[in-house]
Design a protein around this motif. Structure first.
Motif, PDB file in Angstrom:
ATOM      1  N   LEU A   1       0.867  -1.171   0.000  1.00 33.40           N
ATOM      2  CA  LEU A   1       0.000   0.000   0.000  1.00 33.40           C
ATOM      3  C   LEU A   1       0.903   1.220   0.000  1.00 33.40           C
ATOM      4  O   LEU A   1       1.810   1.331   0.832  1.00 33.40           O
ATOM      5  CB  LEU A   1      -0.911  -0.005   1.228  1.00 33.40           C
ATOM      6  N   ILE A   2       0.654   2.126  -0.926  1.00 34.33           N
ATOM      7  CA  ILE A   2       1.533   3.272  -1.149  1.00 34.33           C
ATOM      8  C   ILE A   2       0.889   4.563  -0.652  1.00 34.33           C
ATOM      9  O   ILE A   2      -0.259   4.853  -0.970  1.00 34.33           O
ATOM     10  CB  ILE A   2       1.842   3.422  -2.655  1.00 34.33           C
ATOM     11  N   CYS A   3       1.664   5.336   0.111  1.00 34.99           N
ATOM     12  CA  CYS A   3       1.263   6.685   0.497  1.00 34.99           C
ATOM     13  C   CYS A   3       2.199   7.645  -0.235  1.00 34.99           C
ATOM     14  O   CYS A   3       3.390   7.747   0.105  1.00 34.99           O
ATOM     15  CB  CYS A   3       1.371   6.890   2.002  1.00 34.99           C
ATOM     16  N   ASN A   4       1.676   8.316  -1.248  1.00 34.40           N
ATOM     17  CA  ASN A   4       2.496   9.247  -2.026  1.00 34.40           C
ATOM     18  C   ASN A   4       2.884  10.473  -1.213  1.00 34.40           C
ATOM     19  O   ASN A   4       3.968  11.019  -1.387  1.00 34.40           O
ATOM     20  CB  ASN A   4       1.765   9.662  -3.300  1.00 34.40           C
ATOM     21  N   ALA A   5       2.022  10.911  -0.311  1.00 35.45           N
ATOM     22  CA  ALA A   5       2.299  12.113   0.483  1.00 35.45           C
ATOM     23  C   ALA A   5       3.514  11.927   1.394  1.00 35.45           C
ATOM     24  O   ALA A   5       4.349  12.819   1.517  1.00 35.45           O
ATOM     25  CB  ALA A   5       1.074  12.482   1.314  1.00 35.45           C
TER      26      ALA A   5
END
Length: 62
Positions: free
Chosen positions: A29-33
């Motif tokens: 799961l990716i959090c770009n922020a």
């Protein structure tokens, strides 16, 4: 492995509370922020900052 679409709608980054995106190829799961990738182990998202890996600039550009 696929992640339930409904789960993706309600799950949030534990650091910034922002939206997470599912990266099927890396099963993360990716959090770009926050530039973090959270692993999914045995179908369970591990949403601990200590277990997340830092994303590279190349990965963010995708």
């Amino acid at each position: 492995m696929t992640l339930d679409h409904n789960l993706l709608e309600i799950i949030a980054c534990p650091v910034c509370k922002g939206k997470l995106n599912f990266d099927k190829s890396n099963n993360e799961l990716i959090c770009n922020a926050d530039r973090l990738a959270y692993p999914i182990t045995e179908g369970i998202p591990v949403l601990l900052q200590a277990k997340a890996r830092q994303l590279t600039s190349e990965e963010l550009a995708k």
